[in-house]
Each structure stands twice: as C-alpha cells, then as structure tokens.
Design an enzyme around this catalytic site. Structure first.
Site, PDB file in Angstrom:
ATOM      1  N   HIS A 232      -3.863  -9.198 -13.447  1.00  0.00           N
ATOM      2  CA  HIS A 232      -5.095  -8.433 -13.632  1.00  0.00           C
ATOM      3  C   HIS A 232      -5.206  -7.875 -15.045  1.00  0.00           C
ATOM      4  CE1 HIS A 232      -8.280  -5.599 -13.284  1.00  0.00           C
ATOM      5  NE2 HIS A 232      -7.490  -4.539 -13.280  1.00  0.00           N
TER       6      HIS A 232
ATOM      7  N   ASN B  77     -12.322  -5.677 -18.808  1.00  0.00           N
ATOM      8  CA  ASN B  77     -11.801  -5.474 -17.456  1.00  0.00           C
ATOM      9  C   ASN B  77     -12.973  -5.559 -16.486  1.00  0.00           C
ATOM     10  OD1 ASN B  77     -10.800  -4.520 -15.026  1.00  0.00           O
ATOM     11  ND2 ASN B  77      -9.601  -2.866 -15.944  1.00  0.00           N
TER      12      ASN B  77
ATOM     13  N   HIS C  18       1.867 -20.954 -13.457  1.00  0.00           N
ATOM     14  CA  HIS C  18       0.786 -20.193 -14.080  1.00  0.00           C
ATOM     15  C   HIS C  18       0.734 -18.782 -13.503  1.00  0.00           C
ATOM     16  CE1 HIS C  18      -0.538 -24.088 -15.580  1.00  0.00           C
ATOM     17  NE2 HIS C  18      -0.506 -24.538 -14.339  1.00  0.00           N
TER      18      HIS C  18
ATOM     19  N   HIS D  36       0.855  -1.193   0.000  1.00  0.00           N
ATOM     20  CA  HIS D  36       0.000   0.000   0.000  1.00  0.00           C
ATOM     21  C   HIS D  36       0.889   1.241   0.000  1.00  0.00           C
ATOM     22  CE1 HIS D  36      -3.281   2.687   0.625  1.00  0.00           C
ATOM     23  NE2 HIS D  36      -4.138   1.743   0.970  1.00  0.00           N
TER      24      HIS D  36
END
Length: 531
Positions: free
Chosen positions: A424, A457, A420, A335
C-alpha cells in the site's frame, strides 16, 4: 480514508516529531516503523502455523487418511498383486463384492469432487484515471492551499514541508469540488466524485471483460469516510440496472485495508454461491473529507491523499479459468481493534473549532509495526519454503532459550515466496521501512513508489494501481505469485496472495490501465527528503 499510513518523513531516525494541536498539547509521532521482524515473538509463529497445522489437519493425516486407506482395501478387495496385474495389462477377475465396493468408492470420490472448494479467479480489473483537468502539481496544491485563506502561516509552512517530502509527483488528481475557487465541498460534489470514479472504473471493467452488468451476482463496495443514503452500492445498482436479487454489500469506515477485506468477503460469498460473478469496487471520497483547520496531526491527510478507485471482477466459474488473469491463493486478515491503543491510533474527530478531521496518535508507527508483524508472521507458514520456515523457527527458539545471548534473528526471504510485491502506497516512510525489514530491492518496491509518485495515496485502491503498473511493464508471467499487503484504521493489516494463471504481455487493450500514457516515463528518481 485509511489515513493511518500518512508519510511522516523519509529520514530513518529514531527521533520523534513534535506537533502542537489546538489544545497546545504536544503530539509526538515516530518517524519510522519498529524493526518488527527483529522482534517477532513465538506466539505470532504459532498463530501462523495455526492456519496450516490446526487440530483438523492433524486429525486428517493421523486418523482419517489411514482409516480411509484401510476401508479402501476392505471395500474393493484389491491386493497389491492385483494392482501389479492392472499395470502389466493382465486380465484380472474381480468378484461382485469388489466391483460393488469399487462403485461405492468412485461415488464417494465423485461426491467429494463435487463438494470441494472451487477456485476463485480474478478475471480482470480496471483503475480509474481522472480527466486531465483534475491534475494538480505540488506547487499548485500549495498555492491553492494558500489562496483558500483557511490556514495560518505556520500551517502553510508545515504543509509545504510535508508535501516536498511525501513522494508525490506533479500529476496527481483532486476532485472538482476541492479545486473550485472557492472550494465547493458539498454533498452534490461528493456524489459527483463518487459517480465519476466508480462508474469510470466499472465501464472500463465491463468493456474489457465483455460481461453484462445484469450477470453480476455479488457486489461489494468499500469507501471509508463517505457513506451517503442511498448507499454507494445502491448507486451502482441503480446506474447499471442490476438484478433485483443481487447480493449487495457496502463497507464503510474500514480504512486503506478495506480493499482486501472486500476481496476476502467476495471470496467467501463465491464459495457459498457456485457459478457466480462478483464485482468489488474500492475507492475513497475526498471532497467532504478535506480538512480546513490548523491541527497539524489532521493536515497530513491533505498533503498525501488523492482521487482514485478500482473495480475488480471475480469468478468461480471453471470456464473462466482460461481467460482469467489470477487465482486467489490466500487471504490473511489481522485486526488489533481489541486493544485500545490500536483502536484509538487513527481517530476521526472534531478539532477545537468544530472542523472534522482524522487525528493520528503518537503510537501510530508502533501500532502499524505490530499489526504488520502479526500479519506477516501469520502469512509466512502459508507461503514460505520449508527451508526458510525451519531456519526462522530455529532462530526464534534459540533466542527464546538463550536469553541474554546475542543470537542474531533469521529474517525469512520473502522473495523466495513471491515474484511481485504490491505494498500500500501510504507514504514514503512506510515504504522505506518495509523495504528494509523485508530486504526488498528497488525493483520490488518500484510499483509502490511509482504509484505514490504518479497517483498519490488513493487509499484502498492503491494496490490495484500498483498491480496495473507491474502488468504495464510486462513483468507478470504465468505462475508468478503476487503479494498485496495493506493496513488501515482499526488497526488492521490484511494480505492477499495471487497466482498468475497466464502470461500478461504488454499488448492489446489498455482500457482500465491508468499507466497507458505514462508507463514509459517510469521509473523516475524521486528527490531525497530534505533534512
């Protein structure tokens, strides 16, 4: 809606792209990620090794383990020749103190075994596949945009350029409210979209696993930009009549990486609540978040985001290991929100006409690269073979000590750590740059690219459409390791590592797999972006 990962272009040029917002100020957004693995700093490596080589670990192996071995010998009274006698099946006479000490030792071992951290299993998951009438092609989307009458001619041309380069195909899905003529963007339609997506995925999940909804102990729902009252989690509790003592959580405003944040939260809750089931629902609602203005930095979202969602069943019950698909190995969260540049990078605001949209700052790609760099370097010591870690570390030290010299940095081969990759599907440009920096093949990138082409998306749920593609292709075998990585507003980058606990051949129940009728048509060749 995690709009931080919008696709700018496929071109790998360092030039910048000029947009003019409603105030006539020029907004410049880089088309590519920084070469983040080429610029890793030692502080990121230190952060990564902190996960596995912290003070507690050093104390354990330097002090506690030797002390335990010493006490073991003292308590049991066992000697090396006694052990050799046990091995040769000879009779050994033990005095009462030895027997007592051995009993105490066995009790302590049993206590440790009972208190150890229990594994978290992914029993199964399901992705929502909208009805056929919700499909929309690129040309139909552009025609719908033009017929709405909400956009200026320059904005229409801009959306056409982006749509032809974004990597989306002609079978993505939009909600009924957006596709209505005229568009019907209201709370009722947004609720209907949320119900269709969440209940559709959950119905398939419960049907596949045979789990009674009333057996669910923990519920975590994430949706970034649609947070009604009662909450989405309450909507699920009401629909399935879940128990009154269920632990329910609703995460909002956390972008495309919120799906893995939900997994991490569910993991921590399962570790604190033995013998439990947890359900994670990841989705995004686009009905009330469609932008009808002319600020180009906000129009990108219309071109790339589509309808979708996923439901995941997690368990810490040992009896579920046999039927589960995966075991959760690691979660790493990064973050960067403490830095103003990162925090303001993706920002929901009103344009000059009062229309709400998500604004992308010019630093978007640099911020994304920095967050990815930190997360990947933190994850590396947890997953990379020792030989790769050593070569990477030596390369960094040499570059640090020999400043000014042309020491080529060593790029770790993450293909040695994972079979694999589920990256995103935020946009073609981001996938291109990640492929280059991680040195992945087209085969490794195929699930992400084909998910972007087939479903667009879908924000936080895109990782599960990608894993469903990998399973539908029959690629997952027992012991295979899967890396899911997502990034979102805040700015955040999160990773999850899974290990397959059984083979997953392409047979049986296709419920909840959105590729049931199209996987044999993929992979497809996506046309190159126009220059």
């Amino acid at each position: 809606m995690g709009r931080d990962s919008i696709d700018m272009d496929k071109e790998r040029l360092t030039a910048e792209m000029d947009f003019k917002d409603s105030s006539s100020a020029v907004i410049k957004i880089r088309r590519r990620l920084p070469d983040f693995l080429q610029s890793v700093k030692l502080k990121y490596v230190k952060l990564g090794y902190g996960y596995t080589c912290n003070a507690a670990t050093v104390l354990m192996f330097a002090v506690i383990v030797p002390l335990f071995l010493y006490l073991l010998v003292q308590l049991t009274g066992l000697k090396l020749h006694h052990l050799s006698q046990f091995w040769s099946n000879r009779t050994v006479q033990l005095d009462p103190d030895t027997v007592t000490g051995s009993a105490v030792l066995l009790f302590l071992i049993g206590l440790y075994w009972a208190k150890r951290s229990t594994p978290v299993y992914l029993v199964d998951f399901a992705c929502y596949k909208p009805e056929t009438e919700r499909k929309i092609s690129v040309e139909s989307f552009l025609k719908m945009t033009e017929e709405s009458g909400a956009f200026e001619e320059e904005s229409l041309q801009f959306q056409r350029r982006i749509s032809t380069r974004a990597g989306l195909g002609d079978e993505t899905y939009l909600s009924r409210g957006i596709m209505s003529k005229p568009p019907n963007l209201c709370m009722k339609e947004a609720r209907l979209e949320a119900e269709a997506v969440m209940f559709g995925a959950l119905d398939d999940l419960f049907a596949k696993t045979g789990v009674n909804p009333r057996d669910i102990d923990i519920l975590v729902v994430n949706c970034s930009l649609f947070n009604p009252t009662p909450s989405l989690s309450a909507m699920i509790v009401n629909h399935y009549k879940l128990r009154t003592n269920i632990k329910s959580y609703n995460l909002g405003g956390m972008g495309c990486s919120a799906g893995l944040i939900s997994i991490d939260l569910a993991k921590d809750l399962l570790k604190a609540n033995p013998n439990s089931y947890a359900v994670v629902v990841s989705t995004e609602n686009i009905t009330l978040n469609w932008y009808f203005g002319n600020d180009r930095s906000m129009l990108l979202c219309n071109c790339i985001f589509r309808m979708g969602g996923a439901a995941i069943l997690l368990s810490n019950k040992s009896s579920d290991r046999v039927r589960s698909k995966y075991q959760l190995v690691h979660t790493v969260r990064t973050h960067k929100g403490a830095d103003d540049k990162h925090y303001n990078c993706v920002y929901q605001r009103e344009d000059d006409t009062g229309k709400v949209g998500v604004c992308l700052a010019r630093e978007l790609m640099a911020v994304a690269g920095d967050a990815l760099k930190t997360n990947i370097t933190t994850l590396g010591p947890l997953v990379l073979p020792f030989s790769e870690q050593l070569m990477f570390f030596v390369s960094l030290v040499r570059r640090k000590l020999l400043k000014g010299s042309r020491v080529k940095p060593y790029i770790p081969d993450f293909k040695l750590a994972f079979e694999h990759f589920c990256i995103h599907a935020g946009g073609r440009a981001v996938l291109d740059e990640l492929q280059k920096n991680l040195q992945l093949s087209e085969w490794h990138m195929e699930p992400s690219r084909m998910t972007l082409h087939r479903f667009g998306n879908t924000s936080s749920s895109s990782l599960w459409y990608e894993l469903a593609y990998t399973e539908a292709k029959g690629r997952v075998a027992k012991g295979d390791r899967i890396w899911q990585i997502a990034f979102g507003s805040g700015f955040k980058c999160n990773s999850a590592v899974w290990k397959a606990v059984r083979d997953m051949p392409v047979v049986g129940d296709w419920r909840g797999n959105p590729w049931d009728d199209s996987v044999h048509d993929y992979p497809v060749t996506v046309p190159a972006a126009a220059s």
